[in-house]
Design a protein around this motif. Structure first.
Motif, short mmCIF file in Angstrom:
data_model
loop_
_atom_site.label_atom_id
_atom_site.label_comp_id
_atom_site.label_asym_id
_atom_site.label_seq_id
_atom_site.Cartn_x
_atom_site.Cartn_y
_atom_site.Cartn_z
N THR A 165 7.91 30.75 45.86
CA THR A 165 7.24 29.87 46.69
C THR A 165 6.93 28.36 46.49
OG1 THR A 165 4.80 29.93 47.71
CG2 THR A 165 5.08 30.43 45.16
N ALA A 166 6.98 27.69 47.27
CA ALA A 166 6.40 26.22 46.96
C ALA A 166 5.44 25.85 48.22
CB ALA A 166 7.83 25.28 47.28
N GLU A 209 14.35 24.62 51.90
CA GLU A 209 14.42 26.23 52.12
C GLU A 209 15.62 26.75 51.42
OE1 GLU A 209 13.88 26.73 56.20
OE2 GLU A 209 11.64 26.63 56.33
N GLY A 210 16.54 26.21 51.67
CA GLY A 210 17.98 26.55 50.90
C GLY A 210 17.75 26.49 49.40
N VAL A 211 17.08 25.75 48.74
CA VAL A 211 16.99 25.58 47.20
C VAL A 211 16.18 26.82 46.97
CG1 VAL A 211 15.78 24.10 45.52
CG2 VAL A 211 17.05 22.84 47.28
N LEU A 212 15.06 27.08 47.82
CA LEU A 212 14.19 28.43 47.49
C LEU A 212 15.05 29.62 47.74
CD1 LEU A 212 10.67 27.11 49.19
CD2 LEU A 212 11.47 26.72 46.84
N LEU A 306 5.33 17.44 46.02
CA LEU A 306 5.39 18.71 45.84
C LEU A 306 4.49 19.11 44.46
CD1 LEU A 306 9.09 19.15 45.80
CD2 LEU A 306 7.61 19.73 47.79
N GLY A 307 4.28 20.39 44.56
CA GLY A 307 3.54 21.07 43.43
C GLY A 307 4.41 21.94 42.51
N GLY A 308 5.88 21.69 42.62
CA GLY A 308 6.79 22.29 41.92
C GLY A 308 6.98 23.79 42.80
#
Length: 312
Positions: A165-166, A209-212, A306-308
């Protein structure tokens, strides 16, 4: 006669001074020894019982993974891995228990602990690792647990949450209402990547989204490598969806092997009832330095808007 008494008096006084000096030096060395023992103990060295020569036929070593898995925290890789190395190195260790109570956290930190468990198991093939989940063993914590030979939990433990999650916020409409204008100056097309003060960029959202998704695949691969055929993923397609289950449900899904706590594992599985905690405690200076480093990393993520991202 008087001279003889004076000589005797001086001899006695000198003897008393020597005895006092000897006692002072003895006390000094005792305090130094105690200081070294306390320093080693707080820095995550061997247990005090070992330093004072206690012998045992065998022990069950314990290393805690407690709280958020993040750099600078108790469940960060630097601290947990130090405990693992010490636990495996102790010649009395018959098995290692990972005492887990964590909601997850950084995929990097969890991955480093996972890799260290694998490395230690390769170096010490006769020492098994048992993950024991308490209240919570979710996401990054389950990532770590999956490196163990077997996983145990209570019937009411919460287990799973195999997902990534991010999260962030968007303030664009609020800024319009307040009449606030965002001015960002960058030297790269995507340097203000996912800036929460600007409208979403569809191409950047797709990229993120691809990174996640890629991180999620890495998570799944690690769990599958650790659990193997015990997982019921084919029968339960939601296994890697991020859902969390009770320990009793997790048993049926192959996420854990048996129900039980650390005492049960040490006594009835390992056969070494004595549990010795190898979790490094650290000192105040170490904790401060670790938190400063983690804070700087968090600030860098915040500059990205981002919060990471976390395994949760």
């Amino acid at each position: 006669m008087d001279n003889g008494l004076e000589v005797l008096e001086r001899v006695l006084q000198a003897s008393i001074r020597e005895q006092r000096a000897a006692r002072r030096w003895k006390s000094f060395f005792q305090l130094c020894t105690l200081g070294l023992v306390v320093a080693a103990y707080t820095a995550g060295g061997p247990p005090l019982s070992e330093m004072w020569g206690e012998k045992s036929a065998g022990i069950t070593a314990k290393v805690a993974v407690s709280g958020t898995i993040a750099e600078g925290e108790r469940a960060g890789a630097a601290i947990v891995n130090r405990g693992l190395v010490a636990a495996f190195k102790d010649p009395r260790t018959k098995a290692v228990i990972l005492d887990i109570n964590s909601p997850g956290g950084s995929p990097v930190q969890a991955g480093r602990v996972y890799d260290e468990i694998k490395r230690q198991r390769h170096l010490h093939p006769d020492v098994k690792v048992y993950a024991v989940i308490g209240d919570l063993g979710a996401s990054g914590a389950y990532y770590i647990a999956s490196a163990a030979d077997e996983i145990y939990a209570d019937k009411a433990s919460l287990v799973g949450s195999i997902g990534v999650t991010a999260a962030s916020f968007g303030y664009v409409d609020l800024m319009k209402k307040l009449g606030v204008e965002r001015r960002a100056y960058t030297s790269g097309e995507h340097k203000a990547f996912l800036d929460q003060f600007q409208p979403e960029n569809p191409s950047e959202t797709e990229f993120w989204e691809g990174v996640l998704q890629q991180t999620h695949k890495q998570f799944i691969a690690a769990v599958e490598a650790g659990r193997g055929d015990r997982l019921k993923s084919k029968e339960h397609p939601d296994l890697f969806s991020g859902l969390v289950w009770s320990g009793e449900q997790a048993l049926g899904l192959g996420l854990i092997d048996k129900l039980g706590d650390a005492d049960y594992v040490a006594r009835d599985v390992v056969g070494a009832e004595k549990i010795v905690d190898f979790t490094p405690r650290g000192n105040a200076l170490d904790r401060f330095a670790n938190r400063v480093g983690a804070s700087m990393a968090g600030e860098a993520f915040m500059k990205l808007g981002l919060g990471g991202f976390e395994l949760r």
